[in-house]
Every structure is written in C-alpha cells, then in structure tokens.
Design a protein around this motif. Structure first.
Motif, mmCIF file in Angstrom:
data_model
loop_
_atom_site.group_PDB
_atom_site.id
_atom_site.type_symbol
_atom_site.label_atom_id
_atom_site.label_comp_id
_atom_site.label_asym_id
_atom_site.label_seq_id
_atom_site.Cartn_x
_atom_site.Cartn_y
_atom_site.Cartn_z
ATOM 1 N N ARG A 108 0.901 -1.194 -0.086
ATOM 2 C CA ARG A 108 0.051 0.167 0.049
ATOM 3 C C ARG A 108 0.908 1.113 -0.104
ATOM 4 N N LEU A 109 1.852 1.287 0.624
ATOM 5 C CA LEU A 109 2.885 2.348 0.805
ATOM 6 C C LEU A 109 3.438 2.551 -0.616
ATOM 7 N N LYS A 110 4.007 1.475 -1.157
ATOM 8 C CA LYS A 110 4.443 1.757 -2.374
ATOM 9 C C LYS A 110 3.508 2.286 -3.542
ATOM 10 N N GLN A 111 2.320 1.785 -3.405
ATOM 11 C CA GLN A 111 1.161 2.245 -4.356
ATOM 12 C C GLN A 111 0.936 3.575 -4.131
ATOM 13 N N ASN A 112 1.071 4.094 -2.884
ATOM 14 C CA ASN A 112 0.860 5.761 -2.696
ATOM 15 C C ASN A 112 1.954 6.452 -3.122
ATOM 16 N N LEU A 113 2.989 6.271 -2.773
ATOM 17 C CA LEU A 113 4.213 6.852 -2.997
ATOM 18 C C LEU A 113 4.381 6.833 -4.424
ATOM 19 N N LEU A 114 4.285 5.928 -5.367
ATOM 20 C CA LEU A 114 4.596 5.725 -6.716
ATOM 21 C C LEU A 114 3.358 5.967 -7.627
ATOM 22 N N ARG A 115 2.118 6.193 -7.239
ATOM 23 C CA ARG A 115 0.883 6.538 -8.172
ATOM 24 C C ARG A 115 1.183 7.726 -8.858
ATOM 25 N N PRO A 116 0.891 7.465 -10.272
ATOM 26 C CA PRO A 116 0.936 8.783 -11.121
ATOM 27 C C PRO A 116 -0.182 9.812 -10.509
ATOM 28 N N MET A 117 0.343 11.027 -10.703
ATOM 29 C CA MET A 117 -0.436 12.056 -10.188
ATOM 30 C C MET A 117 -0.604 13.166 -11.410
ATOM 31 N N GLN A 118 -1.512 13.793 -11.508
ATOM 32 C CA GLN A 118 -1.866 15.042 -12.271
ATOM 33 C C GLN A 118 -1.802 16.299 -11.558
ATOM 34 N N LEU A 119 -0.922 16.992 -12.114
ATOM 35 C CA LEU A 119 -0.349 18.398 -11.611
ATOM 36 C C LEU A 119 -1.650 19.549 -12.123
ATOM 37 N N SER A 120 -1.649 20.428 -11.158
ATOM 38 C CA SER A 120 -2.738 21.573 -11.525
ATOM 39 C C SER A 120 -2.275 22.367 -12.583
ATOM 40 N N VAL A 121 -3.067 22.702 -13.332
ATOM 41 C CA VAL A 121 -2.855 23.901 -14.383
ATOM 42 C C VAL A 121 -3.256 25.012 -14.262
ATOM 43 N N LEU A 144 12.338 15.116 3.707
ATOM 44 C CA LEU A 144 12.522 15.518 2.142
ATOM 45 C C LEU A 144 13.763 15.065 1.916
ATOM 46 N N SER A 145 13.789 14.962 0.643
ATOM 47 C CA SER A 145 15.070 14.887 -0.223
ATOM 48 C C SER A 145 14.927 15.311 -1.536
ATOM 49 N N ALA A 146 15.833 15.078 -2.416
ATOM 50 C CA ALA A 146 15.771 15.390 -3.783
ATOM 51 C C ALA A 146 16.086 14.298 -4.728
ATOM 52 N N VAL A 147 15.627 14.136 -5.827
ATOM 53 C CA VAL A 147 15.923 13.043 -6.716
ATOM 54 C C VAL A 147 15.645 13.504 -8.054
ATOM 55 N N GLN A 148 16.196 12.597 -8.946
ATOM 56 C CA GLN A 148 16.239 13.333 -10.598
ATOM 57 C C GLN A 148 15.148 12.457 -11.199
ATOM 58 N N ALA A 149 13.935 13.005 -10.786
ATOM 59 C CA ALA A 149 12.762 12.731 -11.547
ATOM 60 C C ALA A 149 11.871 13.843 -11.572
ATOM 61 N N LYS A 150 11.225 13.731 -13.085
ATOM 62 C CA LYS A 150 10.410 14.788 -13.656
ATOM 63 C C LYS A 150 9.023 14.280 -13.718
ATOM 64 N N THR A 151 8.719 13.134 -13.534
ATOM 65 C CA THR A 151 7.408 12.495 -13.574
ATOM 66 C C THR A 151 6.556 12.632 -12.279
ATOM 67 N N PRO A 152 5.526 13.530 -12.236
ATOM 68 C CA PRO A 152 4.722 13.642 -10.995
ATOM 69 C C PRO A 152 4.103 12.431 -10.601
ATOM 70 N N ILE A 153 4.601 11.954 -9.541
ATOM 71 C CA ILE A 153 3.858 10.779 -8.604
ATOM 72 C C ILE A 153 3.609 10.917 -7.210
ATOM 73 N N GLY A 154 3.116 10.177 -6.509
ATOM 74 C CA GLY A 154 2.663 10.451 -5.295
ATOM 75 C C GLY A 154 3.804 11.074 -4.286
ATOM 76 N N ARG A 155 5.021 10.614 -4.231
ATOM 77 C CA ARG A 155 5.977 11.163 -3.515
ATOM 78 C C ARG A 155 6.545 12.668 -3.885
ATOM 79 N N ASN A 156 6.343 12.904 -5.048
ATOM 80 C CA ASN A 156 6.990 14.396 -5.534
ATOM 81 C C ASN A 156 5.862 15.451 -5.642
#
Length: 105
Positions: free
Chosen positions: A20-33, A88-100
């Motif tokens: 469940r934790l992995k699903q929440n942190l890695l689920r795709p998110m839609q950013l606001s426009v 908090l940390s920083a990663v090389q990821a530009k795809t919006p997911i639950g974690r970022n």
C-alpha cells in the motif's frame, strides 16, 4: 495460523502495508494547470530545481532535481497513513508521482 489469517483479512500484514505504501508513493499524479499564472490553495505542484551547468559535477548531483517526501520507513509500515511532517530529499525525477507532488494548503 488464526492470528495470521486475522491480520491478512484486516490488511495488517507487513507485506500488505508495504505494498500500500509503495502504491501511494509511486502512483501517477496529475499536476494543476494554472490559468492566471499563480499558485492557489488546493493546487497540486512539483518543486523542481533545474540543472545548473556552471557547478562542478563532483560536488553536486547533476540534472533537474525534484523535491520528494522521505517518510520514516519503520513508522510508515506500522501506520496506515504517513506521518507529517516527514523528511524530504531530492531525486532526479520529473514525472509527477505521489512522492513528489505536493498540495498547497
């Protein structure tokens, strides 16, 4: 065996919580426009630090870095919801997911 079956039915097994934790942190998110160029309460945003080619590669992590949640591993497996505040940390990821992806409150 009875204890195991009871925990499994309630979703309290460590493997179930971990999944469940992995699903929440890695689920795709839609950013606001934004339509007016401003950030508003309730907007879903990502905070990204763009790469600076002038810095030395040996000193800093290269590339565009996004701010990410780093929940306490033990606490996140013991509870159904993430504890706030968390690390908090920083990663090389530009795809919006639950974690970022963060919601402006």
């Amino acid at each position: 065996m009875k204890d195991f079956l009871e925990k499994r039915d309630k979703g309290k097994l460590l493997i179930q919580r971990s999944r469940r934790l992995k699903q929440n942190l890695l689920r795709p998110m839609q950013l606001s426009v934004t339509e007016d160029g401003y950030i508003h309460y309730g907007d879903k945003v990502m905070l990204v630090n763009p790469d600076d080619p002038d810095t030395e590669a040996d000193v800093f992590l290269r590339g565009d870095l996004s701010l990410c949640m780093t929940p306490d591993e033990i606490q996140s497996h013991l509870k159904d919801e993430l504890e706030v505040p968390c690390g908090l940390s920083a990663v090389q990821a530009k795809t919006p997911i639950g974690r970022n992806t963060f919601i402006i409150l």
